[in-house]
Design a protein around this motif. Sequence first.
Motif, short mmCIF file in Angstrom:
data_model
loop_
_atom_site.label_atom_id
_atom_site.label_comp_id
_atom_site.label_asym_id
_atom_site.label_seq_id
_atom_site.Cartn_x
_atom_site.Cartn_y
_atom_site.Cartn_z
N LYS A 91 18.94 -3.90 -1.21
CA LYS A 91 18.25 -2.60 -1.30
C LYS A 91 16.87 -2.75 -1.93
N MET A 92 16.76 -3.60 -2.95
CA MET A 92 15.46 -3.80 -3.59
C MET A 92 14.49 -4.52 -2.66
N GLN A 93 15.01 -5.44 -1.85
CA GLN A 93 14.16 -6.11 -0.86
C GLN A 93 13.68 -5.11 0.19
N LEU A 94 14.56 -4.21 0.60
CA LEU A 94 14.18 -3.19 1.58
C LEU A 94 13.15 -2.24 0.97
N ALA A 95 13.34 -1.88 -0.30
CA ALA A 95 12.38 -1.02 -0.99
C ALA A 95 11.01 -1.69 -1.03
N ASP A 96 11.00 -2.99 -1.28
CA ASP A 96 9.74 -3.73 -1.31
C ASP A 96 9.08 -3.74 0.07
N ALA A 97 9.89 -3.88 1.12
CA ALA A 97 9.36 -3.85 2.49
C ALA A 97 8.76 -2.49 2.80
N TYR A 98 9.43 -1.42 2.38
CA TYR A 98 8.88 -0.07 2.56
C TYR A 98 7.54 0.06 1.82
N ALA A 99 7.51 -0.45 0.60
CA ALA A 99 6.30 -0.33 -0.22
C ALA A 99 5.12 -1.06 0.41
N GLN A 100 5.39 -2.22 1.01
CA GLN A 100 4.31 -2.98 1.65
C GLN A 100 3.66 -2.19 2.78
N GLN A 101 4.42 -1.30 3.39
CA GLN A 101 3.89 -0.45 4.46
C GLN A 101 3.53 0.95 3.94
N LYS A 102 3.46 1.07 2.59
CA LYS A 102 3.06 2.32 1.93
C LYS A 102 4.02 3.48 2.21
N GLN A 103 5.26 3.15 2.50
CA GLN A 103 6.30 4.18 2.64
C GLN A 103 6.96 4.36 1.28
N TYR A 104 6.18 4.90 0.35
CA TYR A 104 6.59 4.90 -1.05
C TYR A 104 7.77 5.83 -1.33
N ASP A 105 7.86 6.95 -0.63
CA ASP A 105 8.99 7.86 -0.87
C ASP A 105 10.32 7.17 -0.60
N LYS A 106 10.39 6.44 0.50
CA LYS A 106 11.62 5.71 0.83
C LYS A 106 11.87 4.60 -0.20
N ALA A 107 10.81 3.91 -0.59
CA ALA A 107 10.95 2.83 -1.57
C ALA A 107 11.45 3.36 -2.91
N ILE A 108 10.89 4.49 -3.34
CA ILE A 108 11.29 5.09 -4.62
C ILE A 108 12.74 5.56 -4.57
N ALA A 109 13.14 6.18 -3.46
CA ALA A 109 14.51 6.67 -3.33
C ALA A 109 15.52 5.53 -3.46
N LEU A 110 15.24 4.41 -2.80
CA LEU A 110 16.14 3.26 -2.88
C LEU A 110 16.17 2.66 -4.28
N THR A 111 14.98 2.55 -4.89
CA THR A 111 14.89 1.95 -6.22
C THR A 111 15.58 2.84 -7.26
N LEU A 112 15.45 4.15 -7.12
CA LEU A 112 16.15 5.07 -8.02
C LEU A 112 17.65 4.93 -7.89
N GLU A 113 18.11 4.75 -6.66
CA GLU A 113 19.54 4.55 -6.42
C GLU A 113 20.03 3.31 -7.16
N CYS A 114 19.24 2.24 -7.10
CA CYS A 114 19.60 1.00 -7.80
C CYS A 114 19.52 1.18 -9.31
N ALA A 115 18.49 1.91 -9.77
CA ALA A 115 18.32 2.13 -11.21
C ALA A 115 19.46 2.96 -11.79
N ASN A 116 19.99 3.89 -11.00
CA ASN A 116 21.11 4.70 -11.47
C ASN A 116 22.40 3.89 -11.54
N THR A 117 22.46 2.83 -10.75
CA THR A 117 23.63 1.95 -10.77
C THR A 117 23.54 0.95 -11.91
N PHE A 118 22.34 0.39 -12.10
CA PHE A 118 22.11 -0.60 -13.15
C PHE A 118 21.09 -0.03 -14.14
N THR A 119 21.57 0.82 -15.02
CA THR A 119 20.68 1.56 -15.93
C THR A 119 20.04 0.69 -16.99
#
Length: 247
Positions: A91-119
């Motif tokens: 998921k973090m790799q996918l978030a990074d791929a989204y970020a590279q294409q400036k799809q930040y909303d998708k990247a943030i949503a995935l990263t938040l999901e991971c952050a809520n799992t590993f606080t």
Amino acid sequence: MFPFWSDYYYLVIILQIICVVHVLKSGRSREWLFFILFIPVIGVVVYFIREILPDITNGSFGENLLRTLWPNGRIQEWEKKVRISDTVTNKMQLADAYAQQKQYDKAIALTLECANTFTKDPGIILQLARLQFLNGQYAASIVSFDKVNTFKGVRMSKAEDELMYARALEQTMETGRAEEEYQKIIRVHHSLEAMYYYGLLLKKQGRTDEARAQFEKTGQEIDLHPRYVRRTIRKWVWLSKKELATL
């Protein structure tokens, strides 16, 4: 009359296009564009040796070229991997791929999901702070950056992260704290980028002499950095020269 030129004219044009795209995509100094376009053969050769060849030798040119020609390729690759196994790493790799294409909303949503799992994972929180900054969510990024610094034994140490923090403070009108952060980054890292943005802050405040000193400092301190770093930070000298011309 000039068989060599007629035979290789289109090749030169193609090489010029490649070099121009590389300048624009990699953030190199725009001064290269004049050199490449108006002194075609020499400009292309010099640019290739100075800017593209080092990318080839360190292995980043192929990845950058693939990203340019097939911008969504990495996204599709990691979306498939997440469907197969939705691990935090994938998921973090996918978030990074989204970020590279400036799809930040998708990247943030995935990263938040991971952050809520590993606080308690500072690396995930730090990446979230970076993405929030890039997405213009400056107040949220400050909260995330501050949270990183609350973890025991963990402090932001990269100039890039500290600079995002300083710029976020400036954007949220905390100019006093922002100025302190800029000064610290410049003192510790000799960051030309920090000098440039600090100069802009001083210019906005009408502190012209101090702003001029920061812009001039970029040209004075670039030689303090290793040669392989200089080619990636020259643009801050170029941008500072443009600002100096307006003072």
